[in-house]
Every structure is written in structure tokens, then in C-alpha cells.
Design a protein around this motif. Sequence first.
Motif, PDB file in Angstrom:
ATOM      1  N   TYR A 174     -13.221   1.005  -1.342  1.00  0.00           N
ATOM      2  CA  TYR A 174     -13.678   0.235  -0.185  1.00  0.00           C
ATOM      3  C   TYR A 174     -14.884   0.914   0.461  1.00  0.00           C
ATOM      4  O   TYR A 174     -15.100   2.118   0.315  1.00  0.00           O
ATOM      5  CB  TYR A 174     -12.549   0.093   0.839  1.00  0.00           C
ATOM      6  CG  TYR A 174     -12.120   1.386   1.495  1.00  0.00           C
ATOM      7  CD1 TYR A 174     -12.796   1.895   2.599  1.00  0.00           C
ATOM      8  CD2 TYR A 174     -11.033   2.110   1.011  1.00  0.00           C
ATOM      9  CE1 TYR A 174     -12.404   3.084   3.204  1.00  0.00           C
ATOM     10  CE2 TYR A 174     -10.638   3.305   1.593  1.00  0.00           C
ATOM     11  CZ  TYR A 174     -11.331   3.782   2.694  1.00  0.00           C
ATOM     12  OH  TYR A 174     -10.963   4.965   3.285  1.00  0.00           O
ATOM     13  N   ASN A 175     -15.667   0.096   1.151  1.00  0.00           N
ATOM     14  CA  ASN A 175     -16.747   0.610   1.979  1.00  0.00           C
ATOM     15  C   ASN A 175     -16.296   0.790   3.416  1.00  0.00           C
ATOM     16  O   ASN A 175     -16.647   1.747   4.089  1.00  0.00           O
ATOM     17  CB  ASN A 175     -17.962  -0.320   1.929  1.00  0.00           C
ATOM     18  CG  ASN A 175     -18.607  -0.339   0.551  1.00  0.00           C
ATOM     19  OD1 ASN A 175     -18.730   0.706  -0.098  1.00  0.00           O
ATOM     20  ND2 ASN A 175     -18.997  -1.517   0.087  1.00  0.00           N
ATOM     21  N   VAL A 212      -7.724   2.905  -1.921  1.00  0.00           N
ATOM     22  CA  VAL A 212      -6.362   2.545  -1.536  1.00  0.00           C
ATOM     23  C   VAL A 212      -5.560   2.270  -2.797  1.00  0.00           C
ATOM     24  O   VAL A 212      -6.007   1.520  -3.676  1.00  0.00           O
ATOM     25  CB  VAL A 212      -6.354   1.286  -0.634  1.00  0.00           C
ATOM     26  CG1 VAL A 212      -4.929   0.855  -0.322  1.00  0.00           C
ATOM     27  CG2 VAL A 212      -7.130   1.547   0.649  1.00  0.00           C
ATOM     28  N   THR A 213      -4.377   2.869  -2.896  1.00  0.00           N
ATOM     29  CA  THR A 213      -3.498   2.664  -4.048  1.00  0.00           C
ATOM     30  C   THR A 213      -2.293   1.838  -3.609  1.00  0.00           C
ATOM     31  O   THR A 213      -1.740   2.056  -2.531  1.00  0.00           O
ATOM     32  CB  THR A 213      -3.022   4.005  -4.636  1.00  0.00           C
ATOM     33  OG1 THR A 213      -4.166   4.785  -4.990  1.00  0.00           O
ATOM     34  CG2 THR A 213      -2.159   3.788  -5.874  1.00  0.00           C
ATOM     35  N   THR A 214      -1.884   0.891  -4.458  1.00  0.00           N
ATOM     36  CA  THR A 214      -0.769  -0.002  -4.129  1.00  0.00           C
ATOM     37  C   THR A 214       0.412   0.241  -5.064  1.00  0.00           C
ATOM     38  O   THR A 214       0.300   0.960  -6.065  1.00  0.00           O
ATOM     39  CB  THR A 214      -1.198  -1.476  -4.222  1.00  0.00           C
ATOM     40  OG1 THR A 214      -1.498  -1.788  -5.595  1.00  0.00           O
ATOM     41  CG2 THR A 214      -2.418  -1.747  -3.360  1.00  0.00           C
ATOM     42  N   PHE A 273       0.360   4.594   8.988  1.00  0.00           N
ATOM     43  CA  PHE A 273      -0.973   4.777   8.391  1.00  0.00           C
ATOM     44  C   PHE A 273      -1.247   6.250   8.114  1.00  0.00           C
ATOM     45  O   PHE A 273      -1.676   6.617   7.009  1.00  0.00           O
ATOM     46  CB  PHE A 273      -2.029   4.200   9.337  1.00  0.00           C
ATOM     47  CG  PHE A 273      -3.442   4.438   8.901  1.00  0.00           C
ATOM     48  CD1 PHE A 273      -3.981   3.738   7.835  1.00  0.00           C
ATOM     49  CD2 PHE A 273      -4.233   5.375   9.552  1.00  0.00           C
ATOM     50  CE1 PHE A 273      -5.286   3.955   7.415  1.00  0.00           C
ATOM     51  CE2 PHE A 273      -5.541   5.606   9.152  1.00  0.00           C
ATOM     52  CZ  PHE A 273      -6.067   4.894   8.078  1.00  0.00           C
ATOM     53  N   ILE A 274      -1.003   7.109   9.098  1.00  0.00           N
ATOM     54  CA  ILE A 274      -1.257   8.544   8.931  1.00  0.00           C
ATOM     55  C   ILE A 274      -0.383   9.125   7.823  1.00  0.00           C
ATOM     56  O   ILE A 274      -0.825   9.965   7.023  1.00  0.00           O
ATOM     57  CB  ILE A 274      -1.002   9.291  10.259  1.00  0.00           C
ATOM     58  CG1 ILE A 274      -2.016   8.855  11.319  1.00  0.00           C
ATOM     59  CG2 ILE A 274      -1.067  10.796  10.056  1.00  0.00           C
ATOM     60  CD1 ILE A 274      -3.445   9.140  10.982  1.00  0.00           C
ATOM     61  N   LYS A 275       0.850   8.668   7.728  1.00  0.00           N
ATOM     62  CA  LYS A 275       1.758   9.175   6.699  1.00  0.00           C
ATOM     63  C   LYS A 275       1.262   8.820   5.299  1.00  0.00           C
ATOM     64  O   LYS A 275       1.484   9.562   4.334  1.00  0.00           O
ATOM     65  CB  LYS A 275       3.164   8.594   6.925  1.00  0.00           C
ATOM     66  CG  LYS A 275       4.244   9.227   6.070  1.00  0.00           C
ATOM     67  CD  LYS A 275       5.612   8.686   6.449  1.00  0.00           C
ATOM     68  CE  LYS A 275       6.716   9.333   5.627  1.00  0.00           C
ATOM     69  NZ  LYS A 275       8.056   8.809   6.000  1.00  0.00           N
ATOM     70  N   MET A 276       0.578   7.677   5.153  1.00  0.00           N
ATOM     71  CA  MET A 276       0.076   7.241   3.844  1.00  0.00           C
ATOM     72  C   MET A 276      -1.217   7.948   3.449  1.00  0.00           C
ATOM     73  O   MET A 276      -1.562   8.004   2.266  1.00  0.00           O
ATOM     74  CB  MET A 276      -0.181   5.733   3.861  1.00  0.00           C
ATOM     75  CG  MET A 276       1.069   4.891   3.849  1.00  0.00           C
ATOM     76  SD  MET A 276       0.633   3.144   3.735  1.00  0.00           S
ATOM     77  CE  MET A 276       2.276   2.428   3.626  1.00  0.00           C
ATOM     78  N   CYS A 277      -1.951   8.471   4.441  1.00  0.00           N
ATOM     79  CA  CYS A 277      -3.256   9.062   4.169  1.00  0.00           C
ATOM     80  C   CYS A 277      -3.118  10.454   3.549  1.00  0.00           C
ATOM     81  O   CYS A 277      -2.269  11.248   3.966  1.00  0.00           O
ATOM     82  CB  CYS A 277      -4.077   9.150   5.448  1.00  0.00           C
ATOM     83  SG  CYS A 277      -4.606   7.539   6.080  1.00  0.00           S
ATOM     84  N   ARG A 278      -3.979  10.748   2.598  1.00  0.00           N
ATOM     85  CA  ARG A 278      -3.979  12.060   1.963  1.00  0.00           C
ATOM     86  C   ARG A 278      -4.876  13.021   2.742  1.00  0.00           C
ATOM     87  O   ARG A 278      -5.898  12.624   3.301  1.00  0.00           O
ATOM     88  CB  ARG A 278      -4.497  11.944   0.531  1.00  0.00           C
ATOM     89  CG  ARG A 278      -3.606  11.115  -0.383  1.00  0.00           C
ATOM     90  CD  ARG A 278      -4.217  11.000  -1.768  1.00  0.00           C
ATOM     91  NE  ARG A 278      -3.391  10.192  -2.662  1.00  0.00           N
ATOM     92  CZ  ARG A 278      -3.759   9.833  -3.893  1.00  0.00           C
ATOM     93  NH1 ARG A 278      -4.937  10.226  -4.361  1.00  0.00           N
ATOM     94  NH2 ARG A 278      -2.957   9.094  -4.642  1.00  0.00           N
ATOM     95  N   VAL A 301       0.849  -1.185   0.000  1.00  0.00           N
ATOM     96  CA  VAL A 301       0.000   0.000   0.000  1.00  0.00           C
ATOM     97  C   VAL A 301       0.889   1.241   0.000  1.00  0.00           C
ATOM     98  O   VAL A 301       1.809   1.364   0.814  1.00  0.00           O
ATOM     99  CB  VAL A 301      -0.932   0.015   1.228  1.00  0.00           C
ATOM    100  CG1 VAL A 301      -1.706   1.330   1.298  1.00  0.00           C
ATOM    101  CG2 VAL A 301      -1.898  -1.162   1.172  1.00  0.00           C
ATOM    102  N   THR A 302       0.620   2.164  -0.920  1.00  0.00           N
ATOM    103  CA  THR A 302       1.438   3.372  -1.031  1.00  0.00           C
ATOM    104  C   THR A 302       0.685   4.633  -0.621  1.00  0.00           C
ATOM    105  O   THR A 302       1.289   5.594  -0.148  1.00  0.00           O
ATOM    106  CB  THR A 302       1.952   3.546  -2.471  1.00  0.00           C
ATOM    107  OG1 THR A 302       0.833   3.532  -3.380  1.00  0.00           O
ATOM    108  CG2 THR A 302       2.918   2.425  -2.838  1.00  0.00           C
ATOM    109  N   SER A 303      -0.641   4.663  -0.808  1.00  0.00           N
ATOM    110  CA  SER A 303      -1.406   5.836  -0.393  1.00  0.00           C
ATOM    111  C   SER A 303      -2.851   5.449  -0.115  1.00  0.00           C
ATOM    112  O   SER A 303      -3.371   4.484  -0.684  1.00  0.00           O
ATOM    113  CB  SER A 303      -1.356   6.947  -1.458  1.00  0.00           C
ATOM    114  OG  SER A 303      -2.044   6.536  -2.619  1.00  0.00           O
ATOM    115  N   ILE A 304      -3.493   6.231   0.762  1.00  0.00           N
ATOM    116  CA  ILE A 304      -4.877   5.986   1.161  1.00  0.00           C
ATOM    117  C   ILE A 304      -5.632   7.309   1.108  1.00  0.00           C
ATOM    118  O   ILE A 304      -5.195   8.300   1.700  1.00  0.00           O
ATOM    119  CB  ILE A 304      -4.946   5.397   2.586  1.00  0.00           C
ATOM    120  CG1 ILE A 304      -4.134   4.111   2.673  1.00  0.00           C
ATOM    121  CG2 ILE A 304      -6.387   5.140   3.007  1.00  0.00           C
ATOM    122  CD1 ILE A 304      -3.876   3.639   4.090  1.00  0.00           C
ATOM    123  N   ASP A 305      -6.734   7.313   0.399  1.00  0.00           N
ATOM    124  CA  ASP A 305      -7.567   8.505   0.312  1.00  0.00           C
ATOM    125  C   ASP A 305      -8.829   8.238   1.124  1.00  0.00           C
ATOM    126  O   ASP A 305      -9.727   7.505   0.686  1.00  0.00           O
ATOM    127  CB  ASP A 305      -7.923   8.807  -1.145  1.00  0.00           C
ATOM    128  CG  ASP A 305      -8.528  10.196  -1.319  1.00  0.00           C
ATOM    129  OD1 ASP A 305      -9.339  10.586  -0.455  1.00  0.00           O
ATOM    130  OD2 ASP A 305      -8.190  10.882  -2.307  1.00  0.00           O
TER     131      ASP A 305
END
Length: 218
Positions: A127-128, A117-119, A139-144, A107-111
Motif C-alpha cells: 500500500y501507499n 498487509v498480510t491476510t 491495530f497495534i497488536k497486528m503491527c510488526r 488481516v493478520t499482520s501489518i508491516d
Amino acid sequence: PLSGTTPLPPKNYAEWLEQSLGPVFAREFSEKYTRKYWTVDAEQLTAEWVGGRVYVPSIEDVQAGYDGTLGESKHYIMEVRYPKKGGYNAYTQLLRRGCNVELNSEVTSIDLSKKCVTTSSGKTYAYNRLINTLPLPVFIKMCRGVPANVAMAAKQLLCTQLLLVNVRAKHPTMRPENWMYVYDEDKFSTRIHCAEKLTPGNAPEGWTGIQVEVYSNP
């Protein structure tokens, strides 16, 4: 506290240990183990998390233990359920049923607003509901679009890191215990498991498997 007075609620784990176990036991055992396991002094931990994780002996247990072995376990875990075959991995096999598991894709980023989720493979998954098992700072670092105060708070979180060292030897284990705690501060390990003591299926006949836990911090 003075005789007949009610002790004040502990401000931290160090005070909890002294009130629950007495200053000598706390100093010689629990505080040393805390530094090895949590990698900080007991004064730096709160006491709310303790719950049933630390066994508190009764006065009768302490008095009887002074004279000799109590004859029964006083560990805070009195019963363990463990798979006969496959180790803890047997539980993950149950979780995988009916699931689409993608391996070798990080996983590279999470919106969080768009719920996707982008890998590292370049794919994006909608996702729901998202269940996160990453460490919170990662986790926080990956989130936009994370607010600055949340990002700053995540960087200040403390954590421990666990290194598991697995060793096998061509003889049955020479210890009767399922696992042992290591309080000595000149030893890296905090806890040692004997794998085939949990279930014989964990090791071939005539062999032993030993797992050593070593904790550190960043």
C-alpha cells in the motif's frame, strides 16, 4: 462558585455537567446516562470532547421548561440526513465504487516499515496509504516492530463495546419519536431507535423495526 465569581475550568466531565446543567439535573440524568453509555463515571472522562455533543440549555429554556413543554426540540442534533432507501448501507455502496473489496479475509499482520498487509488467506498487499478502522489496541497488536512503550500504552486504552439488538413486530411503531434515550440504570439499553421513523423504506408497510443499543466494557 460564589455569586459574581467566574467558575474555574472543569477538571473533568462531572464538573462540566454540574457547571452547565446544575447538580440535580447532572446527578439524576446526565451522570446516570454517562455510566450506561461510556461505562465509566463522569469523573473519569475529560471535558475537551464535549463540543456540540451535549446541549446546554439557556436560563430562559430552563425557566420555561419548569412551567411545561417548550414546544420545540432542544436536542443537540436538530437535523438528520438519512438515505430514503437502503439505510446507512447505502453510504457504503458509494464507497465501494471503483474499489477492489475482498471479503472473508481477515488481516493478520501489518508491516508499517515495508508498507504491506498480510491476510488470513496468505496474501500480502502493498500500500501507499493505509486507512485503519480497527480499534487501536487491535491495530497495534497486528503491527510488526512496534516500540515497547507504544504497545504498553495501547493495552491501557479504555473502550466501550456496543451490542445492537434488532427486533421487528407486525404493527406500526406505537411511539412518535425517532429515537428514545433510556436513563434508568436498571435497564440495559441506553437508546432505542424506531427504524421506519427515519424513513418508511426501512420496514415493510404495517411493520415496525426497533433497534436497541446496549453498551458494555471489556
